[in-house]
Each structure stands twice: as structure tokens, then as C-alpha cells.
Design an enzyme around this catalytic site. Structure first.
Site, short mmCIF file in Angstrom:
data_model
loop_
_atom_site.label_atom_id
_atom_site.label_comp_id
_atom_site.label_asym_id
_atom_site.label_seq_id
_atom_site.Cartn_x
_atom_site.Cartn_y
_atom_site.Cartn_z
N ASP A 62 0.87 -1.18 0.00
CA ASP A 62 0.00 0.00 0.00
C ASP A 62 0.90 1.22 0.00
O ASP A 62 1.62 1.46 0.98
CB ASP A 62 -0.89 -0.03 1.24
N TYR A 154 -8.18 15.26 -6.77
CA TYR A 154 -7.18 14.75 -7.71
C TYR A 154 -6.32 15.89 -8.26
O TYR A 154 -5.09 15.81 -8.28
CB TYR A 154 -7.88 14.02 -8.85
#
Length: 263
Positions: A62, A154
Site C-alpha cells: 500500500d 485529484y
């Protein structure tokens, strides 16, 4: 381009631009390691590369978790030569305005897109310094410079990537480490396909991706391999005097004004 004897690490390397880059570097002789949080995607990527006579080290991690990334880097240390190249392409793009997006989701985007790039860099720089230098490419986006609607998190994360690239290029030039960004436009890759799935019915998604691509002056979506070519160049010795810059692979998108002249 020649990469024999060099080890490359690619976060988000199991699909899309990351996988296309892995293919190009492996063909050039590099030892390539892929980081992804889903083992099934890594297995599929390795199978795809093996079908082309190429190999890759698969590292399940991760990118937003320090312990997970530290373990992945330690595994790479044990299985490959000194790290000389790194590409940070792991990212997510959920939709939402700052009003609509929950704080936890905002934090998740920054954690993966920005903190993931920081963690990978934090672990890579001392290894590259010990190896005598290296090259890092962070995937930004045209959305770092100009943005569409409803992707505030984003766009923010990708704009921050450009600042990270400039800072790293300055800080680590004495270590012989070059750092650059690549900003893709509309690329027919899994992230774009996900965006289409969030904005169109299944039967209309191909048309929507084509419509987005048509907004670029070259008139089509880009391909992952076209972005990979730029990344590979920046990692290569051919780009030995390139550092601290953002290279756009966007079909001319950001060169175009939204002005329509009469026929």
C-alpha cells in the site's frame, strides 16, 4: 534505450501507464519491480510480461502505508541490485467538489496520490545516493495545470506533485539524482475508463472516451505506451541534463484555447 544492469521500481506498475513503462524498461534490460496493492493485478501483469519474454518482481504494498512500503523496499533490496530508477504512477481519481467530497475521501486521495509519492521518494533517495545516483519520474497530470469539473482532490494532489518534483530536483542534484514529472492528457488507460464508468452508461463509455480524446488537438486519446516512451527517456542517460521539469504528453491539449472561430 539501454538499461542493462539497472533496477527500476514502478508504483502502480500493474496496469496502464505503469505496466507500459515496465515493459519498455524490461525490454531495455532493466530489472523491473512492480508495486501494487492488489496481488491479482500483479499476477496478471507478470503473466502479461512473461508472455512477451519479460520478467518482473511483484511487490504487494500500500503506497500510503509506511510499514508496507518499507517492507517492499527491503524485499527489493534482497532480490535485485541497487535501485537506480523509480516511477511513481499509483493514483486514484474519485469525483467530487470540495463541498460534496467527505473529508475521509479527500484524505484518501492525498494519501495515495501525494503521500505515496513522498513515501516512495523518502525510501528511494538514500538507496540511489548509495548507488551513485539515479532518476525519478513522478506522474502528474494535465489536471495539475488546468482542471475539469468535480475532481478537486485529484487536481490538488497532482499540482502538489509538481511542487514535490521541483523541490526534490533542487535538494538531490548534489546526490546525482534527477527528478522530473510527466503530465499525461487523456490516455486510454484504466483510470480514464473508470472516469468514463462514473459519467456514462456502459454502452456509452467508449464514445465518451473518444469524445474526451477528440478535445486534444491530435484528435484522439493517447496510449499508455506513448507516455511510457517519455518516462523511459527521462530515466535514461539521454536525459542527463533534464531535471526539475514537467513534460506534457497531452496531444497538444494545454496548447489549445477554448476559442471557436467562425468558418
Amino acid at each position: 534505450m539501454e538499461f542493462s544492469g539497472r533496477t527500476a521500481l514502478i508504483t502502480g506498475g500493474a496496469t496502464g501507464i505503469g505496466l507500459a513503462t515496465a515493459r519498455l524498461l524490461a525490454r531495455g534490460g532493466a530489472t523491473v519491480a512492480l508495486i501494487n496493492h492488489q496481488e491479482s493485478d500483479l499476477d496478471a501483469a507478470r503473466k502479461t510480461l512473461a508472455g512477451e519474454g519479460l520478467d518482473a518482481i511483484a511487490l504487494v504494498a500500500d503506497v500510503s502505508d509506511e510499514a508496507s512500503m518499507t517492507e517492499a523496499f527491503q524485499t527489493l533490496d534482497a532480490r535485485a541490485g541497487p535501485l537506480r530508477m523509480m516511477v511513481c504512477s499509483a493514483a486514484i481519481q474519485p469525483f467530487g467538489t470540495v463541498e460534496a467530497m467527505a473529508p475521509a475521501e479527500w484524505d484518501r486521495v492525498q494519501s495515495i496520490n501525494l503521500n505515496g509519492a513522498y513515501l516512495a521518494s523518502h525510501l528511494a533517495v538514500p538507496r540511489m545516493r548509495a548507488a551513485g545516483g539515479g532518476a525519478i519520474v513522478h506522474l502528474a497530470s494535465v489536471q495539475a495545470t488546468a482542471t475539469q469539473a468535480r475532481i478537486a482532490a485529484y487536481s490538488t494532489s497532482k499540482a502538489a506533485i509538481l511542487g514535490l518534483v521541483r523541490a526534490m530536483a533542487v535538494d538531490h542534484a548534489p546526490d546525482n539524482i534527477r527528478v522530473n514529472a510527466v503530465s499525461p492528457g487523456c490516455i486510454d488507460a484504466p483510470m480514464t475508463r473508470y472516469s468514463a464508468s462514473q459519467n456514462a452508461a456502459p454502452e456509452d463509455q467508449d464514445a465518451l472516451v473518444a469524445h474526451w480524446g477528440a478535445a486534444q488537438p491530435l484528435g484522439r486519446p493517447g496510449r499508455p505506451d506513448e507516455v511510457a516512451e517519455m518516462i523511459a527517456f527521462l530515466l535514461s542517460d539521454k536525459a542527463s541534463f533534464c531535471s526539475g521539469a514537467d513534460y506534457k504528453v497531452d496531444g497538444g491539449l494545454l496548447a489549445k484555447l477554448g476559442v471557436v472561430l467562425p468558418d
